[in-house]
Design a protein around this motif. Structure first.
Motif, PDB file in Angstrom:
ATOM      1  N   PHE A  33       0.836  -1.195   0.000  1.00 54.30           N
ATOM      2  CA  PHE A  33       0.000   0.000   0.000  1.00 54.30           C
ATOM      3  C   PHE A  33       0.876   1.252   0.000  1.00 54.30           C
ATOM      4  N   TYR A  35       0.635   5.333   1.320  1.00 50.35           N
ATOM      5  CA  TYR A  35      -0.085   6.289   2.154  1.00 50.35           C
ATOM      6  C   TYR A  35       0.544   7.669   2.015  1.00 50.35           C
ATOM      7  N   SER A  42      -2.978  13.057   9.789  1.00 53.17           N
ATOM      8  CA  SER A  42      -2.894  11.610   9.879  1.00 53.17           C
ATOM      9  C   SER A  42      -2.552  11.012   8.518  1.00 53.17           C
ATOM     10  N   LEU A  43      -2.516   9.706   8.472  1.00 48.43           N
ATOM     11  CA  LEU A  43      -2.189   9.016   7.233  1.00 48.43           C
ATOM     12  C   LEU A  43      -3.462   8.705   6.446  1.00 48.43           C
ATOM     13  N   LEU A  45      -4.798   6.576   2.950  1.00 45.17           N
ATOM     14  CA  LEU A  45      -4.445   5.571   1.949  1.00 45.17           C
ATOM     15  C   LEU A  45      -4.619   6.146   0.551  1.00 45.17           C
ATOM     16  N   TYR A 103       1.747  -5.562   9.898  1.00 47.24           N
ATOM     17  CA  TYR A 103       1.984  -4.515   8.930  1.00 47.24           C
ATOM     18  C   TYR A 103       3.353  -3.895   9.193  1.00 47.24           C
TER      19      TYR A 103
ATOM     20  N   TYR B  36      -0.664   2.809  16.973  1.00 47.43           N
ATOM     21  CA  TYR B  36       0.687   3.123  16.537  1.00 47.43           C
ATOM     22  C   TYR B  36       1.134   4.413  17.221  1.00 47.43           C
ATOM     23  N   LYS B  49      -1.871  -4.649  19.087  1.00 41.15           N
ATOM     24  CA  LYS B  49      -2.921  -4.953  18.116  1.00 41.15           C
ATOM     25  C   LYS B  49      -3.941  -5.911  18.718  1.00 41.15           C
ATOM     26  N   PHE B  90      -1.791   7.040  17.017  1.00 38.67           N
ATOM     27  CA  PHE B  90      -2.837   6.789  16.026  1.00 38.67           C
ATOM     28  C   PHE B  90      -3.565   5.484  16.342  1.00 38.67           C
ATOM     29  N   THR B  94      -8.796  -2.059  10.606  1.00 41.58           N
ATOM     30  CA  THR B  94      -8.850  -2.685   9.290  1.00 41.58           C
ATOM     31  C   THR B  94      -9.872  -3.806   9.297  1.00 41.58           C
ATOM     32  N   ASP B  97     -10.227  -6.454   4.144  1.00 44.41           N
ATOM     33  CA  ASP B  97      -9.582  -6.012   2.912  1.00 44.41           C
ATOM     34  C   ASP B  97      -8.136  -5.569   3.157  1.00 44.41           C
ATOM     35  N   TYR B  98      -7.727  -5.595   4.404  1.00 41.39           N
ATOM     36  CA  TYR B  98      -6.354  -5.289   4.812  1.00 41.39           C
ATOM     37  C   TYR B  98      -5.972  -3.822   4.636  1.00 41.39           C
ATOM     38  N   LYS B  99      -6.900  -2.972   4.236  1.00 39.86           N
ATOM     39  CA  LYS B  99      -6.597  -1.536   4.154  1.00 39.86           C
ATOM     40  C   LYS B  99      -6.706  -0.932   5.551  1.00 39.86           C
ATOM     41  N   LEU B 100      -5.746  -0.109   5.905  1.00 42.22           N
ATOM     42  CA  LEU B 100      -5.737   0.521   7.218  1.00 42.22           C
ATOM     43  C   LEU B 100      -6.422   1.888   7.163  1.00 42.22           C
ATOM     44  N   PHE B 102      -6.756   5.198   9.450  1.00 39.02           N
ATOM     45  CA  PHE B 102      -6.131   5.856  10.591  1.00 39.02           C
ATOM     46  C   PHE B 102      -7.066   6.899  11.202  1.00 39.02           C
ATOM     47  N   GLY B 103      -7.037   6.979  12.533  1.00 41.69           N
ATOM     48  CA  GLY B 103      -7.682   8.095  13.189  1.00 41.69           C
ATOM     49  C   GLY B 103      -6.868   9.364  12.978  1.00 41.69           C
TER      50      GLY B 103
END
Lengths: 114, 112
Positions: A33, A35, A42-43, A45, A103, B36, B49, B90, B94, B97-100, B102-103
């Motif tokens: 991915f 980002y 923040s991050l 995607l 990750y 994180y 986690k 943060f 997820t 779909d494994y996409k993260l 973030f707050g």
């Protein structure tokens, strides 16, 4: 867990030019991915890099602006095209091996557009 | 789709006192949740986690978080803050779909 080498670590670029960022992983990974972290934020995607096919972009990001390649399971590039000062951000590569985790994030590329 | 809300943009504590960082999530599936930490000009470091095992998760550096499905929360705590805990935190979610996602982040400052 995987180890990522992301290059360059930082760059200062002129507006209107393009920069290609590389993400090299020391082992084969399922998912890669990209980002973006804008200053003080923040991050977000940008896209999922798919091996051997077009990347999957999130809302607000388009291929013409952020072309991505992933020729194999260990390498990907992100290009920031026709840059403007608003593109000044940190760009990060992230990988995960599905069913194994965790990750891993690259150290980031700090881009400044002048 | 999933999302994360960090309820505090900034938390200030005295050294040696407890730290509480609040996080609520929204998810259509059984989520995986992460915390994180990002120190100034440093990369992201995983604190802990949750992946559907024990609801109380212990992480590094004395941090822990409790997953509460009924409250859709995943708050991060530490019993005694240290000066080195000053950083950006943060909360991340997820789905399958494994996409993260973030707050927005919580900035922690620690007063001597």
């Amino acid at each position: 867990s995987a180890v990522i080498s992301q290059k360059p670590s930082r760059d200062i670029c002129q507006r209107g030019t393009s920069l290609t960022i590389q993400c090299q992983v020391d082992s084969q990974v399922t998912m890669m991915f990209w980002y973006r972290q804008q200053p003080g934020q923040s991050l977000t995607l940008i896209a999922t890099a798919n091996q051997g096919s077009e990347a999957t972009y999130e809302s607000g990001f388009v291929i013409d602006k952020f072309p991505i390649s992933r020729p194999n399971l260990t390498f990907s590039t992100l290009t920031v095209s026709n840059m403007s000062p608003e593109d000044s951000s940190i760009y990060l590569c992230s990988v995960v091996q599905v069913t194994q985790g965790p990750y891993t994030f690259g150290s980031g590329t700090r881009l400044t557009v002048v | 789709a999933q999302s994360v809300t960090q309820l505090d943009s900034h938390v200030s504590v005295s050294e040696g006192t407890p730290v509480l960082l609040r996080c609520n999530y929204s998810s259509s599936y059984s989520p995986s949740l992460f915390w994180y930490v990002q120190h100034p000009n440093k990369g992201l470091q995983l604190l802990l986690k949750y992946t559907s095992a024990a609801t109380l998760v212990k992480g590094i550096n004395g941090f822990e978080a409790e997953f509460k499905k009924s409250e859709t929360s995943f708050h991060l705590t530490k019993p005694s803050a240290h000066m080195s805990d000053a950083a950006e935190y943060f909360c991340v979610v997820t789905n399958n779909d494994y996409k993260l996602s973030f707050g927005a982040g919580t900035t922690v400052t620690v007063r001597a």
